[in-house]
Design a protein around this motif. Structure first.
Motif, PDB file in Angstrom:
ATOM      1  N   PRO A  94       0.826  -1.583   0.260  1.00 34.79           N
ATOM      2  CA  PRO A  94      -0.218  -0.124   0.151  1.00 34.79           C
ATOM      3  C   PRO A  94       0.510   1.236   0.069  1.00 34.79           C
ATOM      4  O   PRO A  94       2.067   1.630   0.487  1.00 34.79           O
ATOM      5  N   ARG A  96      -3.543   0.158  -7.302  1.00 34.65           N
ATOM      6  CA  ARG A  96      -2.642   0.646  -7.250  1.00 34.65           C
ATOM      7  C   ARG A  96      -1.452   0.835  -8.170  1.00 34.65           C
ATOM      8  O   ARG A  96      -0.458   1.483  -8.574  1.00 34.65           O
ATOM      9  N   GLU A 144      -3.163   5.373   1.817  1.00 34.41           N
ATOM     10  CA  GLU A 144      -3.990   4.290   1.401  1.00 34.41           C
ATOM     11  C   GLU A 144      -4.169   3.945   3.042  1.00 34.41           C
ATOM     12  O   GLU A 144      -3.284   3.739   3.950  1.00 34.41           O
TER      13      GLU A 144
END
Length: 206
Positions: free
Chosen positions: A34, A70, A38
Protein backbone atom coordinates in the motif's frame (compact mmCIF):
# COMPACT_ATOMS: atom_id res chain seq x y z
CA UNK A 1 5.27 -21.47 -19.28
CA UNK A 2 3.86 -19.78 -22.39
CA UNK A 3 5.75 -16.76 -23.67
CA UNK A 4 2.62 -14.63 -23.25
CA UNK A 5 2.56 -15.26 -19.51
CA UNK A 6 4.73 -13.31 -17.10
CA UNK A 7 6.99 -15.73 -15.16
CA UNK A 8 6.42 -13.82 -11.92
CA UNK A 9 3.64 -12.03 -10.08
CA UNK A 10 2.97 -9.17 -7.71
CA UNK A 11 2.30 -10.14 -4.09
CA UNK A 12 0.06 -7.59 -2.38
CA UNK A 13 1.04 -8.55 1.15
CA UNK A 14 3.63 -7.63 3.76
CA UNK A 15 3.59 -11.13 5.24
CA UNK A 16 7.01 -12.83 5.19
CA UNK A 17 5.18 -16.14 5.55
CA UNK A 18 3.39 -15.64 2.22
CA UNK A 19 6.70 -14.82 0.56
CA UNK A 20 8.17 -18.00 2.03
CA UNK A 21 5.27 -20.10 0.77
CA UNK A 22 5.48 -18.64 -2.74
CA UNK A 23 9.19 -19.46 -2.70
CA UNK A 24 8.24 -23.00 -1.71
CA UNK A 25 6.10 -23.22 -4.86
CA UNK A 26 8.92 -21.74 -6.93
CA UNK A 27 6.84 -18.68 -7.86
CA UNK A 28 8.93 -15.56 -8.33
CA UNK A 29 7.26 -12.45 -6.98
CA UNK A 30 7.61 -8.74 -6.32
CA UNK A 31 5.92 -6.87 -3.49
CA UNK A 32 3.08 -4.47 -4.26
CA UNK A 33 2.50 -2.74 -0.94
CA UNK A 34 0.00 0.00 0.00
CA UNK A 35 1.00 3.58 -0.66
CA UNK A 36 1.48 5.89 2.32
CA UNK A 37 -1.91 7.52 1.77
CA UNK A 38 -3.83 4.23 1.64
CA UNK A 39 -5.79 3.08 4.68
CA UNK A 40 -5.28 -0.67 4.33
CA UNK A 41 -6.58 -1.37 7.84
CA UNK A 42 -9.97 0.13 6.96
CA UNK A 43 -10.56 -2.71 4.51
CA UNK A 44 -10.50 -5.18 7.41
CA UNK A 45 -13.38 -3.63 9.31
CA UNK A 46 -16.12 -6.16 10.11
CA UNK A 47 -19.73 -5.58 9.11
CA UNK A 48 -22.60 -6.33 11.51
CA UNK A 49 -23.82 -9.92 11.20
CA UNK A 50 -21.10 -10.88 8.71
CA UNK A 51 -20.06 -14.54 8.95
CA UNK A 52 -16.33 -15.41 8.87
CA UNK A 53 -16.52 -17.00 5.39
CA UNK A 54 -18.16 -13.91 3.87
CA UNK A 55 -15.84 -11.60 5.77
CA UNK A 56 -12.55 -13.12 4.64
CA UNK A 57 -13.67 -13.35 1.02
CA UNK A 58 -14.95 -9.76 0.96
CA UNK A 59 -11.78 -8.41 2.56
CA UNK A 60 -9.51 -10.35 0.22
CA UNK A 61 -11.40 -9.13 -2.86
CA UNK A 62 -11.25 -5.55 -1.54
CA UNK A 63 -7.51 -5.81 -0.96
CA UNK A 64 -6.98 -7.26 -4.44
CA UNK A 65 -9.02 -4.47 -6.03
CA UNK A 66 -7.00 -1.89 -4.09
CA UNK A 67 -3.76 -3.55 -5.19
CA UNK A 68 -4.72 -3.65 -8.87
CA UNK A 69 -5.71 0.03 -8.71
CA UNK A 70 -2.36 0.75 -7.06
CA UNK A 71 -0.50 -1.07 -9.83
CA UNK A 72 -2.43 0.90 -12.45
CA UNK A 73 -1.35 4.16 -10.77
CA UNK A 74 2.27 3.02 -10.70
CA UNK A 75 2.13 2.03 -14.35
CA UNK A 76 0.61 5.37 -15.31
CA UNK A 77 3.64 7.08 -13.76
CA UNK A 78 6.32 4.63 -14.93
CA UNK A 79 5.23 1.61 -16.96
CA UNK A 80 8.80 0.44 -17.47
CA UNK A 81 9.42 0.23 -13.73
CA UNK A 82 6.11 -1.53 -13.13
CA UNK A 83 5.61 -4.17 -15.84
CA UNK A 84 2.20 -5.79 -16.25
CA UNK A 85 1.92 -9.01 -14.25
CA UNK A 86 -0.71 -10.94 -12.27
CA UNK A 87 -1.55 -9.70 -8.77
CA UNK A 88 -2.01 -12.13 -5.88
CA UNK A 89 -3.69 -11.15 -2.64
CA UNK A 90 -4.60 -13.27 0.39
CA UNK A 91 -6.16 -12.72 3.78
CA UNK A 92 -6.51 -14.96 6.81
CA UNK A 93 -8.98 -14.89 9.66
CA UNK A 94 -9.54 -17.10 12.70
CA UNK A 95 -13.09 -17.93 13.78
CA UNK A 96 -14.40 -19.38 17.02
CA UNK A 97 -17.88 -20.40 15.98
CA UNK A 98 -19.21 -17.36 14.13
CA UNK A 99 -16.97 -14.99 16.07
CA UNK A 100 -14.15 -13.43 14.06
CA UNK A 101 -10.84 -13.19 15.93
CA UNK A 102 -8.66 -10.64 14.18
CA UNK A 103 -5.24 -9.24 14.97
CA UNK A 104 -4.82 -8.28 18.64
CA UNK A 105 -4.84 -4.58 19.45
CA UNK A 106 -2.35 -4.99 22.29
CA UNK A 107 -0.90 -7.55 24.72
CA UNK A 108 -4.05 -7.69 26.82
CA UNK A 109 -6.17 -8.30 23.75
CA UNK A 110 -3.78 -11.05 22.61
CA UNK A 111 -4.11 -12.76 26.00
CA UNK A 112 -7.89 -12.51 25.80
CA UNK A 113 -7.97 -14.06 22.32
CA UNK A 114 -5.60 -16.87 23.27
CA UNK A 115 -7.66 -17.63 26.38
CA UNK A 116 -10.78 -17.96 24.25
CA UNK A 117 -9.03 -20.48 21.98
CA UNK A 118 -7.61 -22.54 24.86
CA UNK A 119 -8.95 -26.09 24.74
CA UNK A 120 -11.30 -25.22 21.86
CA UNK A 121 -11.78 -26.16 18.22
CA UNK A 122 -11.57 -23.20 15.87
CA UNK A 123 -11.46 -22.50 12.14
CA UNK A 124 -8.75 -20.77 10.13
CA UNK A 125 -9.98 -19.34 6.85
CA UNK A 126 -7.68 -18.03 4.14
CA UNK A 127 -8.94 -16.61 0.86
CA UNK A 128 -6.67 -16.14 -2.16
CA UNK A 129 -7.40 -13.98 -5.19
CA UNK A 130 -5.42 -13.99 -8.42
CA UNK A 131 -6.62 -11.99 -11.42
CA UNK A 132 -10.08 -11.70 -9.89
CA UNK A 133 -10.50 -15.43 -9.24
CA UNK A 134 -10.93 -16.50 -5.61
CA UNK A 135 -10.36 -19.73 -3.72
CA UNK A 136 -11.15 -20.29 -0.04
CA UNK A 137 -9.33 -22.67 2.31
CA UNK A 138 -10.97 -23.63 5.61
CA UNK A 139 -9.06 -25.60 8.24
CA UNK A 140 -10.02 -26.91 11.68
CA UNK A 141 -7.59 -26.61 14.59
CA UNK A 142 -7.91 -27.96 18.13
CA UNK A 143 -5.70 -26.72 20.95
CA UNK A 144 -5.03 -28.31 24.28
CA UNK A 145 -5.98 -26.29 27.35
CA UNK A 146 -3.43 -23.57 28.12
CA UNK A 147 -2.37 -22.27 31.49
CA UNK A 148 -2.35 -18.58 32.36
CA UNK A 149 1.46 -18.70 32.54
CA UNK A 150 1.75 -20.30 29.08
CA UNK A 151 -0.42 -17.58 27.57
CA UNK A 152 1.56 -14.86 29.37
CA UNK A 153 4.90 -16.24 28.12
CA UNK A 154 3.62 -16.47 24.56
CA UNK A 155 2.29 -12.92 24.62
CA UNK A 156 5.61 -11.72 26.08
CA UNK A 157 7.44 -13.34 23.13
CA UNK A 158 5.75 -10.85 20.80
CA UNK A 159 4.73 -13.56 18.35
CA UNK A 160 0.96 -12.99 18.65
CA UNK A 161 1.09 -9.38 17.47
CA UNK A 162 0.00 -8.68 13.91
CA UNK A 163 -1.48 -12.14 13.45
CA UNK A 164 -5.11 -13.17 13.08
CA UNK A 165 -6.18 -15.12 16.14
CA UNK A 166 -3.03 -13.90 17.94
CA UNK A 167 -0.89 -16.87 16.95
CA UNK A 168 1.37 -18.39 14.30
CA UNK A 169 0.98 -22.13 13.70
CA UNK A 170 4.59 -22.33 12.52
CA UNK A 171 5.81 -20.74 15.76
CA UNK A 172 5.61 -21.71 19.41
CA UNK A 173 1.87 -22.32 19.32
CA UNK A 174 2.53 -25.42 17.23
CA UNK A 175 3.25 -27.17 20.54
CA UNK A 176 -0.39 -26.60 21.55
CA UNK A 177 -1.99 -28.01 18.39
CA UNK A 178 -3.54 -31.34 19.32
CA UNK A 179 -5.32 -31.78 15.98
CA UNK A 180 -5.34 -30.11 12.59
CA UNK A 181 -7.61 -30.86 9.65
CA UNK A 182 -7.16 -28.94 6.43
CA UNK A 183 -4.24 -26.94 5.05
CA UNK A 184 -1.17 -26.24 7.16
CA UNK A 185 0.02 -23.68 4.60
CA UNK A 186 -3.45 -22.14 4.63
CA UNK A 187 -3.19 -21.65 8.38
CA UNK A 188 0.20 -20.02 7.82
CA UNK A 189 -1.45 -17.57 5.42
CA UNK A 190 -1.31 -18.96 1.87
CA UNK A 191 -2.89 -22.34 1.02
CA UNK A 192 -0.56 -23.86 -1.54
CA UNK A 193 -3.12 -26.13 -3.21
CA UNK A 194 -5.62 -23.35 -3.83
CA UNK A 195 -2.87 -20.97 -4.91
CA UNK A 196 -1.47 -23.46 -7.40
CA UNK A 197 -4.95 -24.09 -8.83
CA UNK A 198 -5.37 -20.36 -9.43
CA UNK A 199 -1.94 -20.05 -11.08
CA UNK A 200 -2.17 -23.05 -13.41
CA UNK A 201 -4.57 -21.36 -15.88
CA UNK A 202 -2.07 -18.49 -16.11
CA UNK A 203 0.68 -20.83 -17.26
CA UNK A 204 2.45 -21.94 -14.11
CA UNK A 205 3.30 -25.62 -13.82
CA UNK A 206 3.65 -27.49 -10.54
Amino acid sequence: MPDTVCPWLYLASQSPRRRQLLDQLGVAHRLLLPDADEDAEALEQERPGECPEDYVQRVTRAKWEAATARLARHRDRDAAAWPAAPVLCADTTVALGDRILGKPADAADAARILSSLSGQDHRVLTAVVVEGQLRLSVSQVRWRTLSVDEIARYVASGEPMGKAGAYAIQGRSGAWTAHLSGSYSGIMGLPLFETAELLKPLGWQF
